[in-house]
Scaffold this active site. Structure first.
Site, mmCIF file in Angstrom:
data_model
loop_
_atom_site.group_PDB
_atom_site.id
_atom_site.type_symbol
_atom_site.label_atom_id
_atom_site.label_comp_id
_atom_site.label_asym_id
_atom_site.label_seq_id
_atom_site.Cartn_x
_atom_site.Cartn_y
_atom_site.Cartn_z
ATOM 1 N N GLU A 227 -4.208 -8.410 14.272
ATOM 2 C CA GLU A 227 -4.964 -8.815 13.086
ATOM 3 C C GLU A 227 -4.171 -8.703 11.779
ATOM 4 O OE1 GLU A 227 -8.627 -6.582 13.528
ATOM 5 O OE2 GLU A 227 -9.193 -7.733 15.290
ATOM 6 N N ASN B 152 -2.115 -10.843 17.983
ATOM 7 C CA ASN B 152 -3.514 -11.069 18.346
ATOM 8 C C ASN B 152 -4.350 -11.119 17.065
ATOM 9 O OD1 ASN B 152 -5.605 -10.998 20.500
ATOM 10 N ND2 ASN B 152 -6.147 -8.991 19.644
ATOM 11 N N HIS C 143 -14.404 -13.835 19.515
ATOM 12 C CA HIS C 143 -15.731 -13.204 19.383
ATOM 13 C C HIS C 143 -16.657 -14.243 18.733
ATOM 14 C CE1 HIS C 143 -14.245 -9.257 20.504
ATOM 15 N NE2 HIS C 143 -13.250 -9.393 19.652
ATOM 16 N N GLU D 16 -10.383 -11.529 23.866
ATOM 17 C CA GLU D 16 -11.508 -10.610 23.609
ATOM 18 C C GLU D 16 -12.838 -11.364 23.630
ATOM 19 O OE1 GLU D 16 -10.900 -8.141 20.143
ATOM 20 O OE2 GLU D 16 -8.766 -7.883 20.544
ATOM 21 N N ASP E 227 -16.390 -12.665 23.763
ATOM 22 C CA ASP E 227 -17.824 -12.398 23.947
ATOM 23 C C ASP E 227 -18.573 -13.379 23.055
ATOM 24 O OD1 ASP E 227 -17.539 -11.101 21.432
ATOM 25 O OD2 ASP E 227 -17.625 -9.098 22.326
#
Ligand SMILES: *[C@@H]1O[C@H](CO)[C@@H](O)[C@H](O)[C@H]1NC(C)=O
Ligand SMILES: *[C@@H]1O[C@H](CO)[C@@H](O)[C@H](O)[C@H]1NC(C)=O
Length: 365
Positions: free
Chosen positions: A176, A217, A253, A281, A283
């Site tokens: 990030e 990432n 996400h 990641e 979801d």
């Protein structure tokens, strides 16, 4: 026109009323109906390297959870949710605590799963000694080099557990680094070293484990936009300077009904840079309570994301940010939201599971 609009509004309200009535008479929410081999089995059949999941140490005492987690047909790759982050690994300068990270590494290795180290340099979950010591550029460079070198060397292709499989592993070396507007995030690393902290960390990681795939990432780089463009420009500048960089992690996400429409176009832009990438990641959260409609939309959304990965060969795999709602980070981080994973709180597969399976089987939803 006015007359037609009025008619449409009446028709719409009848439609929504009908759906509401139907939902309220149905006590059980829809669940999975797919009869398939595991998701990792399907992903590998489809030419991907894995279908994987994040996990975390506290939930490993739940034997129902571990019985599904440790099924290689279901998950071929593991990412530790917290136990390889800086505060867990090096809580004091030069003091390294690998115990919890080792548990996850051994779990992956003993089940023949790939390991994604997560993560080495990030502005959060950083012990205060890193941020509060007023290190100058030389000092912080040494701090980064010691941390990255020691951690990556520790997890370098070790034969964990009983099954000696050469596990392909990757590291989220930088996590990030960008603001949503595409500028560099102003954290202790950037403020002390400028963009060079990225090169310092990547170079140290490559030296410590030449076989690991080295990633940057981030989130909100999954779709065409200024943050994704900034990440592509960062990758290009690293490549131009011969800094080792193998891949980009697209966190993913998402929110039900709001999956970006430019996933594939954006993935192709990263592929065109000559690097691999992964969905790291995934979801897809919904505003609670769950309804049949939201669960069906979530099925479509998971299908869309996994199908996008299948359509670009440089997408090596998909990792969900834990696989059951029971241990999802969403409810505590996004109050009012939840139900973001393919299995519910009671380990029942949801329609979202079917969305993933249908995509991996190469079928249309
Ligand atoms: C950086 O900090 C170290 C340790 O405090 C000090 O020895 C060194 O002189 C400093 N370097 C510069 C360029 O200020
Ligand atoms: C970009 O976003 C950061 C963080 O929100 C902010 O500090 C900075 O001023 C913004 N820069 C521009 C050019 O908008």
């Amino acid at each position: 026109m006015a007359f037609l609009s009025l008619l449409s509004i009446v028709a719409l309200s009848v439609f929504f009323h009908g759906v509401t009535a139907q939902t309220s008479t149905t006590s059980a929410l829809p669940t999975s109906t797919a009869v398939v081999e595991g998701l990792n089995y399907l992903a590998r059949n489809a030419g991907k390297k894995y279908f994987g999941t994040a996990t975390d140490n506290p939930e490993l005492t739940d034997t129902t959870y571990t019985s599904i987690l440790e099924n290689y047909e279901m998950f071929g790759q593991i990412t530790p949710g917290n136990s390889m982050k800086w505060d867990a690994i090096e809580p004091e300068p030069g003091v390294f605590t690998f115990t919890d990270g080792d548990v996850i590494a051994e779990l992956a290795s003993s089940n023949g799963m790939m390991l994604r180290g997560h993560n080495l340099v990030w502005y959060e979950q950083l012990p205060s000694w890193v941020t509060d010591n007023n290190y100058n550029a030389t000092g912080l460079t040494e701090v980064i080099q010691t941390h990255v070198t020691t951690e990556v060397a520790h997890y370098k292709g070790q034969p964990y557990g009983q099954i000696l499989i050469h596990v392909r592993h990757a590291w989220d070396v930088i996590n990030e680094p960008l603001n949503d507007n595409g500028t560099m995030r102003e954290d202790v690393f950037y403020n002390t070293l400028g963009t060079s902290y990225i090169e310092i960390a990547l170079t140290a990681a490559r030296a410590a484990d030449p076989n690991a795939k080295l990633y940057i990432n981030d989130y909100n780089i999954e779709y065409v936009g200024e943050k994704s463009t900034a990440m592509q420009n960062l990758i290009k500048s690293l490549q131009a300077a011969d800094v080792p960089i193998d891949g980009v992690g697209l966190e993913s996400h998402f929110i039900v009904g709001e999956v970006p429409t430019t996933l594939v176009e954006n993935m192709q832009a990263f592929a065109d840079l000559g690097i691999e990438f992964a969905i790291t990641e995934l979801d897809i959260r919904m505003e609670l309570p769950e309804t049949a409609e939201l669960l069906e939309q979530q099925k479509t959304d998971f299908y869309t994301v996994v199908n996008a990965c299948l359509s670009v060969s440089q997408c090596v795999g998909v990792t969900v940010w834990d696989w059951t709602d029971k241990y999802s980070w969403i409810p505590s981080t996004f109050p009012g939201y939840g139900a973001a994973t393919p299995w519910d709180d009671n380990y029942q597969r949801k329609p979202a599971f079917d969305g993933i399976a249908i995509a991996l089987e190469g079928q249309s939803i």
